[in-house]
Design an enzyme around this catalytic site. Structure first.
Site, PDB file in Angstrom:
ATOM      1  N   ARG A  79    -117.512  35.807-120.954  1.00  0.00           N
ATOM      2  CA  ARG A  79    -117.115  34.649-121.775  1.00  0.00           C
ATOM      3  C   ARG A  79    -118.368  34.116-122.466  1.00  0.00           C
ATOM      4  O   ARG A  79    -119.483  34.422-122.042  1.00  0.00           O
ATOM      5  CB  ARG A  79    -116.451  33.575-120.927  1.00  0.00           C
ATOM      6  CG  ARG A  79    -117.327  33.083-119.808  1.00  0.00           C
ATOM      7  CD  ARG A  79    -116.582  32.127-118.902  1.00  0.00           C
ATOM      8  NE  ARG A  79    -117.350  31.937-117.680  1.00  0.00           N
ATOM      9  CZ  ARG A  79    -116.869  31.406-116.581  1.00  0.00           C
ATOM     10  NH1 ARG A  79    -115.617  31.038-116.510  1.00  0.00           N
ATOM     11  NH2 ARG A  79    -117.629  31.254-115.533  1.00  0.00           N
ATOM     12  N   SER A  84    -122.114  -0.204-151.042  1.00  0.00           N
ATOM     13  CA  SER A  84    -122.439   0.421-149.772  1.00  0.00           C
ATOM     14  C   SER A  84    -121.444  -0.132-148.756  1.00  0.00           C
ATOM     15  O   SER A  84    -121.384  -1.355-148.547  1.00  0.00           O
ATOM     16  CB  SER A  84    -123.876   0.095-149.362  1.00  0.00           C
ATOM     17  OG  SER A  84    -124.147   0.672-148.104  1.00  0.00           O
ATOM     18  N   ARG A 130    -105.395  36.149-110.263  1.00  0.00           N
ATOM     19  CA  ARG A 130    -106.228  35.010-110.684  1.00  0.00           C
ATOM     20  C   ARG A 130    -105.570  34.258-111.828  1.00  0.00           C
ATOM     21  O   ARG A 130    -104.938  34.854-112.687  1.00  0.00           O
ATOM     22  CB  ARG A 130    -107.580  35.504-111.216  1.00  0.00           C
ATOM     23  CG  ARG A 130    -108.470  36.142-110.214  1.00  0.00           C
ATOM     24  CD  ARG A 130    -109.718  36.650-110.966  1.00  0.00           C
ATOM     25  NE  ARG A 130    -110.337  37.731-110.237  1.00  0.00           N
ATOM     26  CZ  ARG A 130    -111.372  37.585-109.416  1.00  0.00           C
ATOM     27  NH1 ARG A 130    -111.896  36.398-109.224  1.00  0.00           N
ATOM     28  NH2 ARG A 130    -111.878  38.618-108.793  1.00  0.00           N
ATOM     29  N   LYS A 167    -109.407  34.484-119.959  1.00  0.00           N
ATOM     30  CA  LYS A 167    -109.843  35.593-119.108  1.00  0.00           C
ATOM     31  C   LYS A 167    -109.061  36.866-119.445  1.00  0.00           C
ATOM     32  O   LYS A 167    -109.641  37.936-119.631  1.00  0.00           O
ATOM     33  CB  LYS A 167    -109.609  35.194-117.647  1.00  0.00           C
ATOM     34  CG  LYS A 167    -110.106  36.190-116.645  1.00  0.00           C
ATOM     35  CD  LYS A 167    -109.739  35.701-115.254  1.00  0.00           C
ATOM     36  CE  LYS A 167    -110.770  36.033-114.277  1.00  0.00           C
ATOM     37  NZ  LYS A 167    -111.723  35.160-113.853  1.00  0.00           N
ATOM     38  N   CYS A 207    -123.326   2.167-144.835  1.00  0.00           N
ATOM     39  CA  CYS A 207    -124.450   1.823-143.967  1.00  0.00           C
ATOM     40  C   CYS A 207    -124.005   1.161-142.676  1.00  0.00           C
ATOM     41  O   CYS A 207    -124.810   0.721-141.883  1.00  0.00           O
ATOM     42  CB  CYS A 207    -125.480   0.972-144.698  1.00  0.00           C
ATOM     43  SG  CYS A 207    -124.797  -0.596-145.252  1.00  0.00           S
ATOM     44  N   TYR A 250    -124.073   9.152-150.215  1.00  0.00           N
ATOM     45  CA  TYR A 250    -124.894   9.260-149.013  1.00  0.00           C
ATOM     46  C   TYR A 250    -124.283   8.497-147.850  1.00  0.00           C
ATOM     47  O   TYR A 250    -123.435   7.619-148.038  1.00  0.00           O
ATOM     48  CB  TYR A 250    -126.324   8.734-149.275  1.00  0.00           C
ATOM     49  CG  TYR A 250    -126.390   7.254-149.533  1.00  0.00           C
ATOM     50  CD1 TYR A 250    -126.471   6.342-148.479  1.00  0.00           C
ATOM     51  CD2 TYR A 250    -126.336   6.745-150.831  1.00  0.00           C
ATOM     52  CE1 TYR A 250    -126.502   4.976-148.705  1.00  0.00           C
ATOM     53  CE2 TYR A 250    -126.358   5.385-151.065  1.00  0.00           C
ATOM     54  CZ  TYR A 250    -126.439   4.504-149.995  1.00  0.00           C
ATOM     55  OH  TYR A 250    -126.456   3.162-150.206  1.00  0.00           O
ATOM     56  N   MET A 292    -108.068  26.107-110.590  1.00  0.00           N
ATOM     57  CA  MET A 292    -106.783  26.678-110.157  1.00  0.00           C
ATOM     58  C   MET A 292    -107.030  27.767-109.116  1.00  0.00           C
ATOM     59  O   MET A 292    -108.153  28.010-108.706  1.00  0.00           O
ATOM     60  CB  MET A 292    -106.033  27.198-111.371  1.00  0.00           C
ATOM     61  CG  MET A 292    -105.543  26.066-112.244  1.00  0.00           C
ATOM     62  SD  MET A 292    -104.632  26.636-113.648  1.00  0.00           S
ATOM     63  CE  MET A 292    -105.882  27.411-114.619  1.00  0.00           C
ATOM     64  N   HIS A 333    -125.230  -6.765-131.349  1.00  0.00           N
ATOM     65  CA  HIS A 333    -126.661  -6.814-131.626  1.00  0.00           C
ATOM     66  C   HIS A 333    -127.422  -5.799-130.777  1.00  0.00           C
ATOM     67  O   HIS A 333    -128.222  -5.004-131.268  1.00  0.00           O
ATOM     68  CB  HIS A 333    -127.184  -8.232-131.353  1.00  0.00           C
ATOM     69  CG  HIS A 333    -128.659  -8.374-131.566  1.00  0.00           C
ATOM     70  ND1 HIS A 333    -129.554  -8.247-130.534  1.00  0.00           N
ATOM     71  CD2 HIS A 333    -129.384  -8.591-132.686  1.00  0.00           C
ATOM     72  CE1 HIS A 333    -130.770  -8.402-131.012  1.00  0.00           C
ATOM     73  NE2 HIS A 333    -130.697  -8.624-132.320  1.00  0.00           N
ATOM     74  N   GLY A 377    -112.767  26.923-111.574  1.00  0.00           N
ATOM     75  CA  GLY A 377    -112.535  26.546-110.182  1.00  0.00           C
ATOM     76  C   GLY A 377    -111.376  25.578-109.965  1.00  0.00           C
ATOM     77  O   GLY A 377    -111.148  25.122-108.856  1.00  0.00           O
TER      78      GLY A 377
HETATM   79  C1  PEP Z   1    -121.846  -3.639-141.719  1.00  0.00           C
HETATM   80  O1  PEP Z   1    -121.199  -4.683-141.676  1.00  0.00           O
HETATM   81  O2  PEP Z   1    -121.327  -2.516-141.597  1.00  0.00           O
HETATM   82  C2  PEP Z   1    -123.309  -3.676-141.901  1.00  0.00           C
HETATM   83  C3  PEP Z   1    -124.000  -2.558-142.059  1.00  0.00           C
HETATM   84  O3  PEP Z   1    -123.901  -4.890-141.839  1.00  0.00           O
HETATM   85  P1  PEP Z   1    -124.239  -5.651-140.465  1.00  0.00           P
HETATM   86  O4  PEP Z   1    -123.964  -4.709-139.342  1.00  0.00           O
HETATM   87  O5  PEP Z   1    -125.658  -6.035-140.557  1.00  0.00           O
HETATM   88  O6  PEP Z   1    -123.282  -6.796-140.544  1.00  0.00           O
END
Ligand code: PEP
Ligand code: MG
Length: 875
Positions: free
Chosen positions: A337, A764, A93, A23, A831, A851, A104, A455, A102
């Site tokens: 602000r 991966s 203030r 402020k 992944c 990626y 303080m 899962h 609000g």
């Molecule tokens: C992992 O283990 O990161 C993966 C992508 O395989 P899953 O989750 O199917 O074991």
């Protein structure tokens, strides 16, 4: 200047935020660009920190500095404390570095005493106003600085109104208010055993102390904890000459945003009240007018205000949230602000500011917090409604979005409920692949067990469906069809609402707001793609999810989990026959039933993905996951397979494992049953050749082998599948190019990555398993205790959500270094679920991955995080 603790507004600037607070820095900045800001000065956060170091006293040099600034202030505004004609009154203030709205304390009209009240009456020609301000000040000062509860004073006010048979404060006369002032002072004396301080300097000292101390009041502490604000920053104090919005019909006060904070549209958005002070707008006692009406009653003031809003936006290069007061027709700006806004408004404002030439595309990109995009892609609950709702429990924010519906405890009940046209929530102890159809039919999913890579969490994110997982505060009894918390019981059919973005479970049926994607979103994401250098793929295993991911900008599939294809009703029996086969012949015949359906799966996936890369992971989970476990289901299967119930039950028990996550799964399955992977690669290749022969596309399959820990495992499996692929090529008299790579998810694989890379064309990172095995935490059970790790500060974040850079990240670094040394052409991706989490995406960018791959609804988040990573550390 080390020993300077007090700065006049003209001495500060916006860059001094850490010293002057947000402020104070903005008041200084506005003063210096020539805006009409009431004069004042700021006592720094450093003074607040020293105040605590000195044992909560205001030391002499500080008081001298404050005196000096006050003298200057008096000169500048031509008013002085305790003046009988034209007295100086100030507001005091708080103003921390990070906004803590609000939390303080604030004191207004400081400087009023028995003399200056006359001066105020004289200068305004309004005695009633002067005494009303005086009694408000006594009450506020007594409450905030001296801790006398407000109600002590309120009850006197109410008594007086009752005696006079009036209902409104405004009906009290100046004489009434004078009596109240006297009575208020008596309360003060009785409560504290000392007179109300008439000396404004004394009032000021006590108020400054009170504001410093409000830094540590309980609500400020809670707020800081909630927003990760450090406790040792301290607050600044702003002392500013008062202006009055309640001096009659040519005065007023209001708040305005320079753009619409909900939609981002470029028009002034706000409200004001005539003859009122700031609290009146906030308290909502009177209904404010829309800002545009100010034009009709005070056109000059309105034009000046609009002009100032433009100046402020240009100056701060962002949408502003501005407080103003009009005193006798003169406009003052009290605060500006950067305005808080929805994600939709955030995108639109950022894009518009680029078009208006105020900021660069890079700046626009850096302004959006990637996870905020969730608001644009999923439904949400209205915040106002949530505040009024009963919280039942809190679990993990496993998959964002909002869902409400009747609860059911079995997947098939959810399916039936949906068929009846009901909205249903699936509540389970934990989900398993068997529940898939219920998960598809459900509005949202709630589980008592399981972590961020359980899962339920993984599948729900894949579907873009709201999920609260690992909610250990609830006890689920699936047989009795009830769930209970410490003090509530819920039966099947009762309504619950889930907020998957916060992990909160609410009672009842809360209404949702559907997201809207504005035209600016597409443009913004185009800039994101121009800038990022890392690819973004999706985890998808069916054409519907793949198509959704393409819509969100996926550039390929980074993980197709083939086991999800096995669970469909039409094929699960063949899968079970394959698992339960007692001879190679039997297994081969079951696999022969599966081959055409798998081939069709891949064919359809390739059709959707065109020439974009598709990485197919061969079967990974332990086989028993596909088997029934209830007696009635085993009986049904025994009949279908023409075997005895008892034999089948024995076989099912034989296949069960104590720790399936470390058991007979991944490439280990193929060591035992190479024919399974052979069937899968045959399906992959035949589908690719089918597509090629139709003249559609050249498919370039990437075949991925899971859970490799030793190079010899890879060599063995590779040998088997290459043999099968060559058979297909011979049979079809055609070939396609393909790649064979491995998931990197076992620590041993990371530290022998040079050996493994000599047999693999790509890695991966399966960071779900790499985290599980790196820490030795079971993915399915860690949810039970990880919360405590976070609460006790042992971990900053859940390592199944954000990559543990120092440990699991180190394994990745080692794998990359060794892997690239052995195979300079090695392609690298990730992944695991971390592929869609912004801080992990940034880390992957720094590691130089080609990626990241994540669930479809996280694609835009990953794209934005990758662009931000490129801006922060170009590669
Ligand atoms: C992992 O283990 O990161 C993966 C992508 O395989 P899953 O989750 O199917 O074991
Ligand atoms: Mg894995």
């Amino acid at each position: 200047m080390e020993n300077k603790y007090v700065y006049s507004f003209s001495e500060g600037k916006k860059e001094m935020k850490s010293l002057l607070g947000g402020k104070g820095a903005n008041l200084a900045e506005m003063t210096n660009i020539g805006l009409p800001v009431p004069s004042g000065f700021t006592i720094t956060t450093a003074a607040c920190i020293r105040y605590y170091d000195e044992g909560k006293v205001l030391w002499k040099e500080l008081l001298n500095e404050i005196h000096g600034q006050l003298k200057e202030l008096e000169k500048r505004v031509g008013k002085s404390f305790s003046d009988e004609n034209n007295p100086l009154l100030v507001s005091v203030r708080s103003g921390a570095v990070f906004s803590m709205p609000g939390m303080m304390d604030t004191i207004l009209n400081l400087g009023l005493n028995d003399i200056s009240v006359k001066g105020l009456a004289n200068s305004t020609g309004n005695e009633r106003f002067a005494y009303d301000s005086y009694r408000r000040f006594i009450q506020m000062f007594a409450d905030v600085a001296m801790g006398i509860p407000k109600v002590r004073f309120d009850s006197l006010l109410e008594d007086m109104k009752e005696n006079k048979k009036i209902t409104e404060d405004t009906d009290l006369s100046a004489e009434d208010l004078k009596i109240l002032v006297k009575k208020y002072k008596e309360i003060y004396l009785n409560e504290l055993n000392e007179e109300f301080p008439e000396d404004p300097m004394k009032q000021l000292e006590l108020s400054i102390k009170a504001v410093f101390e409000s830094w540590n009041n309980p609500r400020a502490k809670v707020y800081r904890k909630l927003h990760n604000i450090a406790d040792n920053l301290g607050t600044a104090v702003n002392v500013q000459s008062m202006v009055f919005g309640n001096m009659g019909d040519t005065s007023g006060t209001g708040v305005a945003f320079t753009r619409n904070p909900a939609t981002g549209e470029n028009h002034l958005f706000g409200e004001y009240l005539i003859n009122a002070q700031g609290e009146d707008v906030v308290a909502g006692i009177r209904t404010p007018e829309e800002i545009s009406h100010l034009k009709d009653i005070m056109p000059n003031v309105y034009d000046e205000f609009v002009n100032i809003t433009h100046i402020l936006e240009k100056h701060y290069k962002d949408m502003q949230d501005i407080e103003f007061t009009i005193e006798n027709g003169k406009l003052y700006i009290l605060q500006t602000r950067n305005g808080k806004r929805t994600a939709q408004a955030g995108i639109k404002v950022a894009v518009d500011l680029v078009h208006e030439g105020l900021i660069s595309k890079e700046e626009a990109i850096m302004r959006m917090e990637p996870n905020q995009l969730n608001q644009l892609l999923h439904p949400t609950f209205e915040e106002k409604t949530l505040k009024e709702s009963v919280v039942v429990a809190k679990g993990l924010a496993a998959s964002p979005g909002a869902a409400s519906g009747k609860i059911y405890f079995h997947a098939d009940d959810v399916v039936k409920a949906k068929e009846r046209g009901e909205r249903a929530i699936l509540v389970r102890q934990e989900t398993s692949p068997e529940d898939i159809e219920g998960m598809v039919a459900a509005e949202g999913i709630l589980t008592a067990r399981g972590g961020m890579t359980s899962h339920a969490a993984v599948v729900a994110r894949g579907m873009g469906k709201c999920c609260v997982a690992g909610c250990s505060e609830i006890r689920v009894n699936e047989d009795m069809r009830t769930m209970r918390t410490k003090n509530l019981i819920f039966n099947e059919g009762e309504f619950l609402s889930l907020d998957g973005s916060t992990g909160t479970v609410y009672k009842g049926d809360i209404e949702k707001i559907q997201p809207t994607l504005s035209g600016s979103f597409g443009e913004f994401m185009k800039w994101v793609d121009e800038i990022r250098t890392m690819g973004v793929r999706t985890n998808a295993d069916n054409p519907k999810d793949a198509a959704q991911a393409l819509e969100f900008g996926a550039e390929g599939i980074g993980l197709c989990r083939t086991e999800h294809m096995f669970f469909e009703e039409s094929r699960i029996t063949s899968v079970r026959k394959m698992i339960l086969a007692t001879s190679l012949e039997e297994r081969k015949s079951a696999l022969a039933e599966l081959l055409p359906v798998q081939r069709q799966d891949f064919y359809e996936l390739y059709e959707v993905m065109g020439e974009k890369p598709v990485t197919v992971r061969l079967l990974d989970p332990p086989l028993h996951e596909f088997l029934p476990n209830k007696d009635e289901d085993i009986k049904e299967l025994a009949e279908a397979m023409s075997v005895s119930f008892n034999d089948l039950k024995d076989r099912v028990e034989e296949l069960a494992e104590f720790n399936p996550m470390l058991g007979h799964r991944g490439c280990r399955l193929a060591v035992t049953y190479p024919e399974i992977y052979r069937m899968q690669v045959r399906a992959i290749m035949e589908a690719a050749i089918d597509i090629k022969e139709k003249g559609y596309n050249d498919i370039y399959p990437e075949i991925m082998i899971p859970l490799i820990g030793h190079v010899n495992e890879l060599k063995y499996v590779k040998n088997e599948i290459i043999e099968e692929i060559n058979l297909v090529f011979e049979e079809r008299n055609n070939i396609v190019k393909y790649m064979i790579g491995t998931m990197l998810e076992v620590p041993r694989a990371a530290i022998t990555a040079d050996e493994i890379a000599s047999e693999a064309e790509f890695f991966s990172f399966g960071t779900n398993d790499l985290t599980q095995m790196g820490f030795g935490f079971s993915r399915d059970d860690a949810g039970k205790f990880l919360n405590e790790y976070i609460e006790k500060g042992i971990f900053e974040k859940d390592p199944f959500q954000a990559i543990d850079i120092d440990g699991v990240g180190k394994l990745m670094e080692i794998a990359i270094e060794y892997g690239r040394k052995a195979n300079s052409k090695l392609k690298l991706g990730i992944c695991g679920e971390h592929g869609g989490e912004p801080s992990s995406v940034e880390f992957c960018h720094k590691l130089g991955l080609n990626y990241v791959s994540c669930s479809p609804f996280r694609i835009p988040i990953a794209r934005l995080a990758a662009a931000q990573a490129q801006i922060n550390s170009p590669r």
